[in-house]
Design an enzyme around this catalytic site. Structure first.
Site, short mmCIF file in Angstrom:
data_model
loop_
_atom_site.label_atom_id
_atom_site.label_comp_id
_atom_site.label_asym_id
_atom_site.label_seq_id
_atom_site.Cartn_x
_atom_site.Cartn_y
_atom_site.Cartn_z
N GLU A 5 -2.31 -9.23 2.73
CA GLU A 5 -2.24 -9.57 4.05
C GLU A 5 -2.61 -10.22 4.79
O GLU A 5 -3.13 -11.14 5.24
CB GLU A 5 -1.04 -8.99 5.28
CG GLU A 5 -1.40 -7.73 5.32
CD GLU A 5 -1.23 -6.50 4.46
OE1 GLU A 5 -1.72 -5.65 5.05
OE2 GLU A 5 -0.66 -6.80 3.67
N CYS A 41 1.15 -1.15 -0.37
CA CYS A 41 0.27 -0.33 -0.12
C CYS A 41 0.52 0.86 0.16
O CYS A 41 1.34 2.04 -0.70
CB CYS A 41 -0.48 0.52 1.32
SG CYS A 41 -2.30 1.49 0.48
N HIS A 92 -3.68 -4.46 -0.46
CA HIS A 92 -2.84 -5.54 1.00
C HIS A 92 -3.30 -7.18 1.05
O HIS A 92 -4.08 -7.31 1.60
CB HIS A 92 -3.77 -4.99 2.61
CG HIS A 92 -3.24 -3.87 2.88
ND1 HIS A 92 -2.45 -3.13 4.28
CD2 HIS A 92 -4.39 -2.24 2.58
CE1 HIS A 92 -2.51 -1.55 4.11
NE2 HIS A 92 -3.64 -1.13 3.57
#
Length: 548
Positions: free
Chosen positions: A523, A390, A521
């Site tokens: 993750e 990001c 993102h």
């Protein structure tokens, strides 16, 4: 045909916060899922905030984003990771959201002119949301974590909702209280009294726990179980020992060892099913196995407000790195570095050579940005594998624009609205929100598609032409500069389907072993049994550097 009853397990906390109520909830859901039940999780947060989007990560921890764009507490991420599922926004309930819904209904005459009161209408709204979440998931069992601890004013209405559900369907609702048993260093004896008081406080709300999960630094002995049983009105077999473990991923296995799954099924009058936790056990063995290290530096801005922040502000990033490292038979050695420390001291930059890879996670604002830019420049010039998430991608683009393209004044509107070269600019649909000081839930949020460039690092990692990833941002790469950046050697290997949004940037392998940034993102979609491909590609590059 008789409609099958749906079961609910409420997990409440006693004594103090931070002892693992969220992980207990995730683990309970996991062991029941391993029994073959369709399970979902819900989180109740006693905040007036409508969602978690406006909460400071240094105080509240990571803001987790769901597929449908809802900004939630980090516990929702734990649920998804443990269950390997995608949860909808209805599974996240805050006080603000409940009150907002009740008020909207009142304004729309949904209560048909009745006097709307805190009780029963607020608890009934909570019940309605939990039942809707259960139906939407098609769940047989819903595990509900009630935020805060018993005795707090903030969560009493949620406990009231749970109590009402128990009264109406006594065989379908169970209560698990996570109590803490301290061992004072000067006494050397485990104390049960705090948990006793917590149970009595829960009793005052009209609720008796069916099971006590006894958290402590040490396993619970028979004497302590008997004492808790006597004073808390819980059978000894329903008191589960939950000592500190080396890994949170050992907790489901520990619960099964203490027969928590069997006790819950008995309490809810459910027929036992064969347990299949083999994949999870295999993962647990990978976590504990001795492995060669892979040294990763995480350079962020939330590392100067207390040690607790380290495990909270970037928890999804940390776990994603672990999953990919374990899959590559490496022990992740993660070092948290404050980006501000790199702003003025050139000697500190040279310490980055010690690491196999560098990751810059997301964030907001100008604090620590110049330090991050210097770290990114160092990683690019010294061929250290780099992954930017990001803001970490945006800053990598800015660094390239300044030092390779030659746009020395390149900046982002987030920092300098009057910069000559706004290489990172506000998204068109975000300007109105910013102008009106409308910050809550107005970013580009949730899952969006991304088309990958064939032959790129990203394409090789995903092994797909199109992916879907979760976003949380207001700013993006300015289209006006894309051509100049590409001519200078930067590759935008992932774009929105219409080609207008730059989702992934990278340098060619001929220039750098791994230099990748994502506007999204990744993750948020990394799970223990399904590591994220981009994190795995990053770890592979770091592993290669570490073996030299």
């Amino acid at each position: 045909m008789i409609k099958k009853a749906r079961k609910y397990i409420f997990v409440v906390g006693g004594v103090l916060s931070g002892v693992g109520k969220g992980i207990t909830t995730s683990s309970i859901a996991k062991i029941l899922q391993s029994r073959g039940f369709k399970v979902t999780c819900a989180k109740i947060d006693p905040y007036i905030n409508v969602d978690a989007g406006t909460m400071n990560p240094t105080e509240h921890g990571e803001v987790f984003v769901l597929d449908d764009g809802y900004e939630t507490d980090q516990d929702m991420g734990n649920y998804e990771r443990f269950l390997d599922v995608t949860l909808p926004s209805i599974n996240y309930i805050t006080t603000g959201r409940v009150y907002q819904s009740v008020i909207d209904k009142e304004r729309a005459l949904k209560y048909k002119g009745k006097c709307v009161e805190v009780v029963p209408h607020i608890p009934l709204e909570v019940i309605e949301r939990l039942e809707k979440a259960t139906r939407k998931a098609g769940a047989e069992i819903t595990v509900v974590e009630v935020g805060g601890t018993v005795g707090e004013y903030q969560n009493i209405l949620f406990l009231e909702a749970a109590r009402m559900m128990k009264i109406n369907n006594p065989g379908d609702v169970a209560f698990v209280m996570v109590g803490f048993l301290p061992v004072p260093s000067k006494l050397g004896e485990m104390k049960t009294k705090p948990t006793q008081y917590a149970v009595r406080t829960l009793n005052s709300a009209g609720i008796q726990p069916d099971i006590i999960v006894a958290r402590s630094g040490y396993p619970l002995d028979k004497k302590r179980k008997e004492k808790l049983s006597t004073f808390c009105n819980v059978r000894t077999e329903d008191i589960i020992s939950a000592p500190d473990l080396d890994s949170i991923y050992d907790i489901p296995v520990n619960f099964i060892r203490d027969k928590l799954d069997q006790r819950l099924l008995s309490t809810l009058d459910l027929k036992s099913r064969k347990t299949n936790l083999q994949d999870w056990r295999t993962f647990g063995r990978k976590v504990k196995a001795k492995k060669r290290p892979v040294n990763i530096a995480i350079v962020g801005k939330y590392f100067d407000s207390g040690d607790f922040v380290l495990s909270d502000a970037y928890i999804s990033v940390i776990e994603a790195l672990k999953y990919s490292a374990y899959a590559q038979n490496r022990e992740p050695v993660l070092t948290w570095l404050n980006s501000k420390n790199f702003e003025d001291d050139k000697k500190v930059l040279d310490t980055l050579k010690e690491y196999d890879g560098i990751l810059v996670p997301g964030g907001f604002g100008s604090s620590g940005v110049e330090g991050k830019m210097k770290v990114i420049k160092y990683a690019r010039e010294n061929k250290i594998p780099y992954l930017g998430l990001c803001y970490g991608m945006q800053l990598a683009v800015l660094e390239f624009a300044r030092n390779v393209v030659g746009l020395r004044s390149a900046s982002t509107r987030e920092i300098d609205t009057k910069a000559k070269h706004l290489v990172i600019d506000v998204m068109a649909d975000q300007e109105e929100a910013l102008d009106g000081d409308n910050y809550g839930g107005t970013m580009r949020l949730g899952a969006y598609p991304c088309v990958l460039k064939r032959g790129s690092i990203a394409h090789q990692a995903y092994d797909r032409n199109r992916v879907k990833e979760r976003h949380r941002h207001r700013y993006e790469v300015n289209e006006e500069y894309v051509e100049r950046l590409e001519e200078a050697g930067l590759i935008f290997s992932g774009k929105s389907p219409d080609g207008s949004l730059m989702e992934i940037m990278e340098l060619p392998l001929s220039e750098h072993p791994f230099f990748v940034g994502t506007q999204f993102h990744p993750e948020f979609l990394a799970h223990p049994l399904n590591p994220h491909p981009l994190f795995t590609a990053f770890i592979k590059a770091a592993k290669k550097r570490g073996s030299k």
